[in-house]
Design an enzyme around this catalytic site. Structure first.
Site, short mmCIF file in Angstrom:
data_model
loop_
_atom_site.label_atom_id
_atom_site.label_comp_id
_atom_site.label_asym_id
_atom_site.label_seq_id
_atom_site.Cartn_x
_atom_site.Cartn_y
_atom_site.Cartn_z
N HIS A 196 42.83 41.20 38.24
CA HIS A 196 41.14 40.92 38.63
C HIS A 196 40.41 41.36 37.63
O HIS A 196 39.64 41.01 37.65
CB HIS A 196 41.42 41.61 40.00
CG HIS A 196 40.38 42.18 41.01
ND1 HIS A 196 40.03 41.45 41.85
CD2 HIS A 196 38.81 43.01 40.49
CE1 HIS A 196 38.56 42.01 42.34
NE2 HIS A 196 37.92 43.09 41.36
N GLU A 197 41.04 42.58 37.03
CA GLU A 197 40.06 43.38 36.03
C GLU A 197 39.50 42.54 35.10
O GLU A 197 38.67 42.05 34.56
CB GLU A 197 40.25 44.53 36.05
CG GLU A 197 40.76 45.89 36.99
CD GLU A 197 39.56 46.04 38.07
OE1 GLU A 197 38.19 45.70 37.52
OE2 GLU A 197 39.80 45.89 39.48
ZN LIG Z 1 36.72 43.95 40.90
#
Ligand SMILES: [Zn+2]
Length: 565
Positions: free
Chosen positions: A16-17
Site C-alpha cells: 500500500h505504502e
Molecule cells: Zn494510504
C-alpha cells in the site's frame, strides 16, 4: 515468529505504502476532497501487488467478495458520505481517512475496471499518470482519460453515480421460464441499515448475470430485463462479485440458488452468503433464508466459506448476549456445525496446509473458544501450560488463538502470568499483541486492571490507546466511561485529530440506549459541530442494533425450535 495473517498484513501494508509513490507522490490530489485518489488507489493496488507477488496466498480467488463489501456496512447508514467529498477543516480532513475513502474507493475502482475491461482501465490510468506526473490532479482528470480509453460505455455516468453519491445500490431479482428461456428482471433500489422507508437514489449499475455457463452483462438504469438460454440452472447476479451493490432474490430464485449453492464458484458462494446475511440483518430476507443457506455448507467445503459461516454464527451469537438460555440453545446448534469441520483440520498445522487452511484453523479455534466450547478451552489451557514450561511448544500459527482463549477466560493468576510474558517480550509486534491480550479478559476486575495499566507508561502510548479500544470489544460501556472520566490523560495517548473518532467508537458496540445519551453529551461538550460525523455514526449504530436485534431474535429461536425433528 509471526503467523500467515501477520505476514499478509505486513506485506499488504508495505505494498500500500509503495503504491503511494504513484498515487500520492508522483501525482498528488489537488485538495483533500479527492483524498480517495491516493487512498482508494493504494488500497486497490495493495491487493493487486499481493496477488501477483504472493500467488500462494490465493487472494484472487475469493478476494472480490470481501473487497466489494468491506465498506457497505458504514455506507448503508445516513451518516455516510460520497467517495469525493467537500473538506473544509483539519478535522474534516482527518475524518476523511475512513472506510468510504479507502475500501469503497478501492471497491469502486475494482468495479469500474471490470466494467471497462482491464486493458482500457490500465491505458486510461497510464495516460492520467503521464499527464499529471509531478503535479496535482482532481478526480475528473482521471475520469477523462478512462472515458477516452473506453468509448461508448457511459463511463462518466457510472463513475459519477458511484463517487458523487453516497450509499449502496440494491439489485432486486426475479425470473421466470418462458419456452426454455430464463427471463430475468432486475430492479434497482437502495440497501440501508437505518432508513427502511428511504426513497432510493438512482445509479447506473453494471451487473453481470449468470446461469450455468452463460453470462450476460447489462447496465441497469432503474430496471432491466434480459434473457438467458435454458431454465435448469439457478440465476446468479453479481457473478464474479466485482459489483458494488447488494442482491435481493425473489423467494423462488433464492430457493433455487440455495439448492444449487454447492455448484457455484467459491467467490460467488461467499458473495451470496454475505449478501443474505446483510439482508437478513435488516429484515429484507427471513432469518430462515440465512440459517438454511449456511446449514447447506458441508464439512470439507472451501476454507474461506467456512470462515464466513463461522463469522455469521458469531454475529448471531452476539444477538443473545443478555439471554443466556437462548444463547445456550443457539450455541448447541452452532457448535454442532463448526466442531466437525474443525475436527478435520485438528489443532496442529500439517505440511502443505494452504494459507486459507491455516487461517480457517485459527478462526475456528477463536470462534469455538468464544462460544464456550469446553473441549477447545481445555485444550488451549493445556497448550498454554506447556508453552510456559517450554516457549517453543507453541507454534506461531496457534500462538494468538491459544493465548486469546486463555486471556479471555483468565483468572487473576493467569492474567499475572500473561502480564509477566508481555514484560519479558523482546519482539515489538508480539509485545503489542500481548498487551492487547491483557485487555481482552471477560472478568470485569481484570478488565479494570487493564484499563488502569493503560494509564501508566508501561504499555507505550499506542498500546495504551489500543488496550482501551480492546476493552470496548467486550465492555463498551466500561471502556467509554473510563476514557471520558480520564479524558485529559487519554487525550495524550491519541492524535489530536483522532479524538472526534476515538471516544465515540469506544461506545459504538453498546446494546444499551443509555450510551446514545452519553455519546451525545460527549459530542456536545467536546466536539465542534463539523467534527461529529463519527459520534453520529456511533449513535446510529447503537440505535439500529437495538432495533434490528429485537426483530431477528424471535425468528432465530423459531428456526432453532423448528429443526428439532
Ligand atoms: Zn494510504
Amino acid at each position: 515468529m509471526s503467523d500467515v495473517t501477520d505476514r499478509q498484513r505486513v506485506f499488504t501494508t508495505a505494498a500500500h505504502e509503495i503504491a503511494h509513490q504513484w498515487f500520492g507522490d508522483l501525482v498528488t490530489m489537488a485538495w483533500w476532497d479527492d483524498l480517495w485518489l491516493n487512498e482508494g488507489f493504494a488500497t486497490w493496488l495493495e491487493g493487486r501487488t499481493t496477488a501477483k507477488l504472493h500467488p500462494e496466498w490465493d487472494i484472487d480467488k475469493t478476494g472480490p467478495a470481501y473487497v466489494s463489501r468491506a465498506a457497505m456496512g458504514s455506507d448503508a447508514y445516513a451518516t455516510t458520505h460520497p467517495v469525493v467529498q467537500k473538506v473544509a477543516t483539519v478535522e474534516q480532513a482527518s475524518q476523511a481517512f475512513d472506510g468510504i475513502t479507502y475500501e469503497k474507493g478501492s471497491a469502486v475502482i475494482g468495479m469500474l475496471e471490470d466494467y471497462v475491461g482491464a486493458d482500457a482501465w490500465r491505458d486510461g490510468v497510464r495516460r492520467y499518470i503521464g499527464k499529471r506526473a509531478y503535479g496535482n490532479a482532481v478526480t475528473g482528470d482521471l475520469w477523462q482519460e478512462i472515458d477516452a480509453a473506453a468509448p461508448g460505455k457511459q463511463f462518466l455516468q457510472v463513475a459519477h453515480d458511484f463517487t458523487l453519491q453516497p450509499g449502496v445500490p440494491l439489485i432486486k431479482v426475479a425470473a421466470s421460464c418462458n419456452a426454455g428461456t430464463t427471463v430475468v428482471r432486475l430492479e434497482q433500489g437502495e440497501y440501508t441499515l437505518d432508513r427502511p422507508d428511504k426513497q432510493p437514489l438512482r445509479w447506473h449499475v453494471p451487473v453481470a448475470v449468470r446461469s450455468g455457463d452463460k453470462e450476460v452483462r447489462v447496465l441497469v438504469d432503474g430496471s432491466a430485463q434480459l434473457q438467458l438460454p435454458g431454465c435448469a440452472a439457478p440465476v446468479l447476479v453479481n457473478a464474479g462479485q466485482k459489483g458494488y451493490y447488494r442482491t435481493l432474490y425473489a423467494p423462488a430464485q433464492f430457493k433455487a440458488l440455495t439448492a444449487g449453492f454447492a455448484t457455484l464458484p467459491v467467490v460467488d458462494q461467499l458473495g451470496v452468503l454475505l449478501d443474505t446475511s446483510a439482508l437478513a440483518t435488516v429484515g429484507l430476507q427471513p432469518q430462515a433464508d440465512l440459517l438454511g443457506l449456511a446449514d447447506t455448507v458441508p464439512v470439507g467445503a472451501a476454507s474461506d466459506l467456512w470462515v464466513t459461516v463461522a463469522t455469521v454464527y458469531a454475529g448471531i451469537d452476539d444477538l443473545f448476549q443478555d439471554d443466556p438460555q437462548s444463547q445456550a440453545a443457539w450455541r448447541r446448534y452452532a457448535l454442532s456445525r463448526l466442531a466437525p469441520e474443525f475436527a478435520t483440520l485438528g489443532w496442529d498445522g500439517r505440511q502443505g496446509d494452504s494459507a486459507q487452511v491455516q487461517q480457517l484453523r485459527a478462526h475456528l479455534i477463536d470462534t469455538l473458544g468464544d462460544m464456550g466450547d469446553a473441549t477447545v478451552i481445555a485444550e488451549a489451557r493445556r497448550r498454554f501450560a506447556a508453552f510456559q514450561a517450554d516457549p517453543t511448544a507453541l507454534s506461531p500459527e496457534l500462538r494468538y488463538s491459544v493465548l486469546g482463549i486463555v486471556a479471555r477466560n483468565a483468572d487473576a493468576a493467569t492474567w499475572d502470568a500473561l502480564h509477566r510474558m508481555a514484560q519479558k517480550e523482546t519482539s515489538s509486534m508480539i509485545r503489542d499483541q500481548d498487551y492487547l491480550l491483557l485487555a481482552g479478559a471477560k472478568d470485569a476486575t481484570l478488565t479494570q486492571r487493564a484499563l488502569d495499566m493503560a494509564l501508566t507508561d508501561e504499555p507505550g502510548a499506542t498500546n495504551s490507546a489500543s488496550m482501551i479500544t480492546t476493552v470496548a470489544g467486550e465492555h463498551p460501556d466500561l471502556a467509554f466511561d473510563f476514557a471520558v472520566a480520564h479524558r485529559d490523560h487519554v487525550d495524550t495517548l491519541i492524535d489530536t485529530t483522532s479524538r472526534a473518532r476515538y471516544y465515540p467508537r469506544l461506545g459504538a458496540g453498546s446494546v444499551d440506549l443509555k450510551m446514545v445519551d452519553k455519546i451525545q453529551a460527549y459530542a456536545q461538550h467536546y466536539l465542534a459541530a463539523t467534527s461529529r460525523r463519527d459520534a453520529d455514526a456511533a449513535i446510529a449504530d447503537i440505535r439500529t442494533r437495538v432495533k434490528l436485534r429485537a426483530q431477528r431474535v424471535p425468528q432465530i429461536k423459531a428456526w432453532l425450535a423448528g429443526r428439532k425433528g
